[in-house]
Design an enzyme around this catalytic site. Structure first.
Site, PDB file in Angstrom:
ATOM      1  CE  LYS A  50      -3.440  -1.770  -0.164  1.00  0.00           C
ATOM      2  NZ  LYS A  50      -3.362  -3.894   0.054  1.00  0.00           N
ATOM      3  CE1 TYR A 260      -8.635  -9.874   3.233  1.00  0.00           C
ATOM      4  CE2 TYR A 260     -10.284  -9.555   5.598  1.00  0.00           C
ATOM      5  CZ  TYR A 260      -9.031  -9.021   4.219  1.00  0.00           C
ATOM      6  OH  TYR A 260      -7.715  -8.400   4.469  1.00  0.00           O
ATOM      7  CE1 TYR A 286      -5.111  -8.394   1.122  1.00  0.00           C
ATOM      8  CE2 TYR A 286      -4.519  -8.461   3.690  1.00  0.00           C
ATOM      9  CZ  TYR A 286      -5.383  -8.014   2.479  1.00  0.00           C
ATOM     10  OH  TYR A 286      -6.832  -7.686   2.680  1.00  0.00           O
TER      11      TYR A 286
HETATM   12  C1  PLP Z   1      -3.320  -5.179  -0.015  1.00  0.00           C
HETATM   13  C2  PLP Z   1      -3.182  -6.175   0.261  1.00  0.00           C
HETATM   14  C3  PLP Z   1      -2.643  -7.327  -0.670  1.00  0.00           C
HETATM   15  C4  PLP Z   1      -4.141  -7.369  -1.968  1.00  0.00           C
HETATM   16  O1  PLP Z   1      -3.482  -5.798  -3.511  1.00  0.00           O
HETATM   17  P1  PLP Z   1      -4.034  -5.124  -3.543  1.00  0.00           P
HETATM   18  O2  PLP Z   1      -4.132  -3.716  -4.631  1.00  0.00           O
HETATM   19  O3  PLP Z   1      -5.592  -4.637  -3.066  1.00  0.00           O
HETATM   20  O4  PLP Z   1      -4.988  -5.965  -4.288  1.00  0.00           O
HETATM   21  C5  PLP Z   1      -2.147  -7.813  -1.028  1.00  0.00           C
HETATM   22  N1  PLP Z   1      -0.979  -8.141  -0.326  1.00  0.00           N
HETATM   23  C6  PLP Z   1      -1.136  -7.732   1.198  1.00  0.00           C
HETATM   24  C7  PLP Z   1      -0.070  -7.623   2.454  1.00  0.00           C
HETATM   25  C8  PLP Z   1      -2.300  -6.259   0.848  1.00  0.00           C
HETATM   26  O5  PLP Z   1      -2.225  -5.441   2.123  1.00  0.00           O
END
Ligand code: PLP
Length: 329
Positions: A50, A260, A286
């Site tokens: 991010k 999720y 993730y």
């Molecule tokens: C937000 C996030 C993602 C996904 O990225 P997007 O751009 O929202 O698809 C992947 N890995 C982590 C650790 C994240 O925080």
């Protein structure tokens, strides 16, 4: 060089992030060669993808005269943690809206860090999250503040520019080392990372596959059109003549598990394997899931032995500390 240096950007991290071999994992799997792009090492507040988006989003917020940023996510959102940290760096206030039950136990992981960065936290029914964001914005305006709303995950035509720039950075790294990459694999959720990489691939001529491993989205419904919409919005912002359709994005939805944020055997085994093969940390929500998907694809013989697969590590490691009981072996 990234050819869009006229766009407003606030520097929040040292770039480029390193590319490293996952030699232990490659050996454990018996090939192919696996590399990792370490976007978990973006230098702000324990890292993650991010930050690249926030460099462009917060520059826009400042340009628009905002004094506060509002964003939303789950209570262990990495996006919220990094928004809170980045806002603090720029002297902006930060308001976070979390979908779900307020956690009454000791806050931990990302939620603890949000508090440490001084963010104001609001709780909302998950379905009412967007409405709550609007209400918070209205209430701040009546108090004379100037809020700037960042969409979930920072995935719009401004945030995605961060990953277009990342693709330029990546291609320069490959050019300078003579490395070749056949597949880029990463966790996809709100889509901004995927959009940026795909648009960046077109602009730089990257020939390999870009495969998003879905964390919580399906191939049917609103998500693929959203990817195309955000990509077209991003192309417009960059003033490049590129058009996208939903089919331009390759996504695998085989690893959604029990939903999720639910850690299953796949995530648990992957987190442990990465730690023990290469001393690499991946997160429970993730990157544990996406790397687990990649390992499963390797086991199924998806890649040729002589190919190079790159796992683009998007971060999420601080959430490990909120999932100790689920991850412990
Ligand atoms: C937000 C996030 C993602 C996904 O990225 P997007 O751009 O929202 O698809 C992947 N890995 C982590 C650790 C994240 O925080």
């Amino acid at each position: 060089m990234f050819p869009f240096s006229h766009l407003p950007r606030t520097l929040l991290t040292h770039l480029p992030t390193p590319i490293e071999p996952l030699s232990g994992l490659s050996k454990h799997m018996g090939g192919p060669s696996i590399l990792v792009k370490r976007d978990d090492l973006t230098s702000l507040a324990m890292g993650g993808n991010k930050t690249r988006k926030l460099e462009f989003l917060l520059a826009d917020a400042v340009e628009q005269g905002a004094d506060t940023v509002i964003t939303s996510g789950g209570s262990q959102s990495n996006h919220c943690r990094l928004t809170a940290a980045a806002a603090t760096r720029l002297g902006l206030k930060c308001e976070l809206v979390f979908g779900g039950e307020q956690r009454v136990d000791m806050p931990n992981g990302n939620l603890f860090l949000d508090q440490l960065f001084g963010a104001t936290v609001h709780w909302s029914e998950p379905e009412l999250r967007n409405e709550t964001v609007k209400k918070v914005a209205i209430s701040l305006r009546t108090k004379g503040r100037t809020p700037y709303v960042i969409p979930i995950g920072g995935s719009n035509g401004i945030g995605a520019v961060g990953y277009v720039a990342a693709m330029f950075e990546f291609q320069e790294q490959l050019a300078s080392t003579g490395q070749e990459v056949d597949h880029i694999i990463f966790a996809t959720s709100s889509g901004g990372t995927h959009v940026g990489l795909q648009l960046g691939a077109r602009l730089t001529g990257f020939q390999g596959q870009i495969l998003g491993l879905s964390i919580d989205q399906t191939k049917t419904g609103e998500f693929p059109p959203k990817l195309a919409d955000v990509a077209n919005e991003t192309a417009e912002r960059l003033q490049v003549n590129e058009q996208f359709e939903p089919d331009d994005f390759t996504m695998n939805t085989d690893y959604l598990g029990s939903g999720y944020g639910v850690v299953g055997d796949l995530e648990r085994e992957t987190i442990t394997l990465a730690a023990r093969c290469d001393g690499l940390l991946v997160g429970p929500v993730y990157t544990g899931r996406a790397l687990g998907g990649l390992i499963d694809l390797i086991r199924r013989g998806t890649f040729h032995q002589d190919e190079t697969v790159l796992f683009w590590h998007t971060g999420g490691v601080p959430a490990l500390f909120a999932y100790v009981n689920e991850v412990s072996v």
